[in-house]
Write a protein that holds these residues in place. Structure first.
Motif, PDB file in Angstrom:
ATOM      1  N   ASN A 105       1.024  -1.309  -0.005  1.00 54.37           N
ATOM      2  CA  ASN A 105       0.062   0.007   0.113  1.00 54.37           C
ATOM      3  C   ASN A 105       0.514   1.217   0.067  1.00 54.37           C
ATOM      4  OD1 ASN A 105      -2.299  -1.409  -0.032  1.00 54.37           O
ATOM      5  ND2 ASN A 105      -2.777  -1.386   1.963  1.00 54.37           N
ATOM      6  N   ARG A 106       2.053   1.132   0.868  1.00 55.48           N
ATOM      7  CA  ARG A 106       2.730   2.514   0.703  1.00 55.48           C
ATOM      8  C   ARG A 106       3.455   2.957  -0.581  1.00 55.48           C
ATOM      9  NH1 ARG A 106       7.496   2.829   4.059  1.00 55.48           N
ATOM     10  NH2 ARG A 106       7.529   0.562   3.758  1.00 55.48           N
ATOM     11  N   TYR A 107       3.679   1.765  -1.445  1.00 54.96           N
ATOM     12  CA  TYR A 107       4.168   2.097  -2.671  1.00 54.96           C
ATOM     13  C   TYR A 107       3.135   2.463  -3.890  1.00 54.96           C
ATOM     14  CZ  TYR A 107       8.298   0.223  -0.775  1.00 54.96           C
ATOM     15  OH  TYR A 107       9.399   0.283  -0.048  1.00 54.96           O
ATOM     16  N   SER A 108       1.848   1.932  -3.599  1.00 55.60           N
ATOM     17  CA  SER A 108       0.513   2.470  -4.302  1.00 55.60           C
ATOM     18  C   SER A 108       0.306   4.057  -4.013  1.00 55.60           C
ATOM     19  CB  SER A 108      -0.342   1.603  -4.821  1.00 55.60           C
ATOM     20  OG  SER A 108      -0.960   1.141  -3.517  1.00 55.60           O
ATOM     21  N   LEU A 109       0.369   4.267  -2.760  1.00 55.10           N
ATOM     22  CA  LEU A 109      -0.201   5.302  -2.325  1.00 55.10           C
ATOM     23  C   LEU A 109       1.180   6.359  -2.601  1.00 55.10           C
ATOM     24  CD1 LEU A 109      -1.235   5.214   1.332  1.00 55.10           C
ATOM     25  CD2 LEU A 109      -2.531   6.165  -0.431  1.00 55.10           C
ATOM     26  N   TYR A 110       2.472   5.955  -2.660  1.00 53.18           N
ATOM     27  CA  TYR A 110       3.349   6.959  -2.933  1.00 53.18           C
ATOM     28  C   TYR A 110       3.181   7.528  -4.240  1.00 53.18           C
ATOM     29  CZ  TYR A 110       7.619   8.697  -4.797  1.00 53.18           C
ATOM     30  OH  TYR A 110       8.716   9.254  -5.307  1.00 53.18           O
ATOM     31  N   GLY A 111       2.950   6.400  -5.314  1.00 55.58           N
ATOM     32  CA  GLY A 111       2.857   6.559  -6.745  1.00 55.58           C
ATOM     33  C   GLY A 111       1.730   7.480  -7.017  1.00 55.58           C
ATOM     34  N   MET A 112       0.509   7.353  -6.493  1.00 53.46           N
ATOM     35  CA  MET A 112      -0.542   8.418  -6.764  1.00 53.46           C
ATOM     36  C   MET A 112      -0.380   9.685  -6.111  1.00 53.46           C
ATOM     37  SD  MET A 112      -3.993   5.722  -6.160  1.00 53.46           S
ATOM     38  CE  MET A 112      -3.527   5.450  -4.590  1.00 53.46           C
ATOM     39  N   LEU A 113       0.363   9.816  -4.927  1.00 56.61           N
ATOM     40  CA  LEU A 113       0.635  11.200  -4.493  1.00 56.61           C
ATOM     41  C   LEU A 113       1.873  11.768  -5.211  1.00 56.61           C
ATOM     42  CD1 LEU A 113       0.560  10.131  -0.457  1.00 56.61           C
ATOM     43  CD2 LEU A 113      -0.713  11.639  -1.634  1.00 56.61           C
ATOM     44  N   ALA A 114       2.823  11.071  -5.820  1.00 55.96           N
ATOM     45  CA  ALA A 114       3.909  11.831  -6.391  1.00 55.96           C
ATOM     46  C   ALA A 114       3.285  12.385  -7.794  1.00 55.96           C
ATOM     47  CB  ALA A 114       4.820  10.740  -6.888  1.00 55.96           C
TER      48      ALA A 114
END
Ligand code: AMP
Ligand code: MG
Length: 421
Positions: free
Chosen positions: A220-229
Motif C-alpha cells: 500500500n505504501r508504494y501504490s499510495l506513494y505513486g498516486m501522491l507523487a
C-alpha cells in the motif's frame, strides 16, 4: 428447529442502515477540509500544477498592437477597385520584430511577414498566394478582399485589465504560456500541502528482506506513494506502524505536527478498530463512516490537531479506489482548488456484470476504442479487493452507481480513466 445463524451487518450486505452514499461522503469532505492558507511567490515555471492565489489581471493588451496573421502584402483597402485588378508598387518589407517605418501612400503596398506590425497607411493584408508579382516587380491584386482581413487586432487575445486566471485555479501548461504572454515572471500560489502516510499491520514486511512465514510485503505504501507523487504535494512516508495503540498514538502525534493530511491504511476492520479507535479518540475528532461503495466501505475521517486524517481500508484495491474517490478530491480542497466532479465517459460493456442495487461499485476495466471510435470496456479478470494486479492491468474503473442492478453485454456503463494508466 431453526438451523441458521443470524448474520451481523457486514460488508457482504448490499445496504446497511447507517451507510452514507458516495456523494454524501464527498459533500462532508468538501465541508470539512480547510484549504491551506499560506502562499509563496514563485517563478512561473514552478507554478505548474499549483493553485493560483489571486485573480490575475492583465497589465497589457495581447497582442499589444495590430499585426499580420499571414505572410503577404499590407495595403489600404481603398486602393482596390471593384471587379478589376490593380497594380501596386512594393515599397519595402515589414518583418516580425522589425517594423516598417515609412507611410504607405496611394498606389503603394508593403511586403509583410506574419507577426509584423501593420504599417501606417495600411489596414488590410492580402495573402501572398492571392497576388501576382509582375515581371516589373509590381504587385497585382484583384478586388476579392475584405477590409481588415488577416490582421490580429490589439487586445484580441487579452484586453488590458481583464481577469485571465481566476483565484483557485490549478495552473496548466497553457496558463504558464498566458502568464508569459502578459510579461509576468512570477506568481503568488498556495503553498503545497504536506501529506504523510503510513501502513498498519503486524503482518507487513518492507521490501528488500526475505519474506517470513505469515508475513506479506507492504504494497500500500508504494501504490499510495505513486498516486501522491503525481500530485503537487510534499510527501512524508512514515513507514509501517505495528498493530498496537502506543505505536499508533506516537505516529499520529508526530504526523499531526508535520502534515496537513495524514493517510493510513488498514487497521479499521472489526477485530482491529479496537486499538486504532482509542488512539484516534485521544488525539482528535474522528468519525467512522460506512460508505455505500465497493470496494472501500469503511473510511475513517477526522481531525488531529490542525491536520485532516483519512484512514483507508487495508485491502490494496480498496486503498487505490478510496484514494481516487476521496483522498484526491480532499487534496484538491486542501490545496485551495475546488472539488471537480469525476470525469466519466460512456462505454459499452463487453460483459455481463452482476450487481445488486444499494451501493456504487468500482470494477477494474480495460477500455478500448471500437471500429467506430466508441469506447468499449471489459473487466481485468478477478475483482477481489486484494487482487492488486486488477488495478495494474486496468486503464479505467467501471463505475456502477447505487441504483444499478447489473449490466448485460452491450449495455452502456460509465467509466473513469485512471490518471496514471
Ligand atoms: P486490515 O484492514 O488491516 O484488516 O487489512 C485488510 C487486508 O489488507 C488484510 O488482508 C491485510 O493483510 C491487507 N493489507 C493491509 N495493509 C496492507 C499493506 N500495506 N499492503 C498489503 N496488504 C495490506
Ligand atoms: Mg491490519
Amino acid at each position: 428447529m431453526n438451523n441458521k445463524i443470524p448474520h451481523q451487518p457486514s460488508c457482504a450486505d448490499p445496504f446497511e442502515e447507517d451507510m452514507i452514499s458516495l456523494s454524501e461522503a464527498l459533500t462532508r469532505i468538501e465541508g470539512r477540509v480547510v484549504p491551506v492558507h499560506a502562499c509563496e511567490r514563485l517563478p512561473i515555471r514552478q507554478c505548474l500544477n499549483r493553485v493560483n492565489n489571486e485573480a490575475v489581471k492583465s497589465p497589457l493588451n495581447v497582442p499589444p498592437l495590430p499585426n499580420s496573421a499571414m505572410d503577404g502584402y499590407a495595403i489600404a483597402i481603398d486602393s482596390l477597385v471593384a471587379d478589376s485588378i490593380v497594380e501596386l508598387e512594393d515599397i519595402g518589407t515589414a518583418y516580425a520584430g522589425v517594423p516598417f517605418k515609412q507611410d504607405c501612400g496611394p498606389g503603394q503596398c508593403v511586403r509583410i511577414m506574419t507577426g509584423a506590425l501593420i504599417p501606417a497607411g495600411t489596414d488590410t493584408v492580402v495573402m501572398q498566394e492571392q497576388v501576382q508579382v509582375g515581371a516589373d516587380g509590381r504587385i497585382r491584386i484583384d478586388s476579392d478582399h475584405r477590409g481588415g482581413q488577416n490582421i490580429r487586432q490589439a487586445g484580441e487575445d487579452v484586453q488590458q485589465g481583464e481577469v485571465v486566471i481566476e483565484a483557485g485555479v490549478r495552473l496548466s501548461p497553457a496558463d504558464l504560456g498566458v502568464l508569459a504572454s502578459l510579461g509576468l515572471s512570477q506568481l503568488q500560489v498556495k503553498r503545497k500541502p504536506v501529506v504523510a502516510f503510513f501502513s498498519t499491520g503486524d503482518e507487513l514486511m518492507s521490501v528488500g528482506k526475505p519474506l517470513e512465514p505469515g508475513m506479506i510485503y507492504d504494497s500500500n505504501r508504494y501504490s499510495l506513494y505513486g498516486m501522491l507523487a503525481q500530485l503537487p504535494v510534499d510527501v512524508l512516508d512514515l513507514g509501517v506502524v505495528r498493530d498496537n495503540p502506543e505505536s499508533m498514538r506516537e505516529v499520529l502525534a508526530d504526523a499531526a505536527e508535520r502534515a496537513d493530511l495524514i493517510i493510513s491504511t488498514g487497521g479499521v476492520s472489526v477485530g482491529e478498530a479496537d486499538y486504532i479507535k482509542p488512539a484516534l479518540e485521544d488525539l482528535g475528532n474522528t468519525e467512522f463512516w460506512k460508505i455505500a461503495i465497493k470496494p472501500g466501505r469503511p473510511l475513517t475521517f477526522g481531525q488531529i490537531g490542525s491536520s485532516i486524517f483519512m484512514g483507508l481500508p487495508g485491502n490494496p484495491v480498496a486503498v487505490m479506489v478510496t484514494f481516487s474517490q476521496f483522498v484526491a478530491p480532499a487534496i484538491e480542497v486542501l490545496s485551495g482548488a475546488s472539488m471537480r466532479p469525476p470525469r466519466l465517459v460512456t462505454a459499452r460493456s463487453l460483459e455481463r456484470l452482476r450487481k445488486k442495487p444499494g451501493r456504487t461499485e468500482f470494477q477494474r476495466g480495460i477500455a478500448v476504442l471500437d471500429e467506430n471510435n466508441r469506447w468499449q470496456v471489459g473487466r481485468t479478470g478477478k475483482q477481489g479487493s486484494g487482487i492488486l494486479t486488477s488495478m495494474s492491468r486496468a486503464n479505467c474503473l467501471i463505475v456502477l452507481p447505487d441504483d444499478n442492478a447489473g449490466v448485460e453485454p452491450g449495455d452502456e456503463v460509465s467509466i473513469q480513466f485512471l490518471d496514471w494508466a
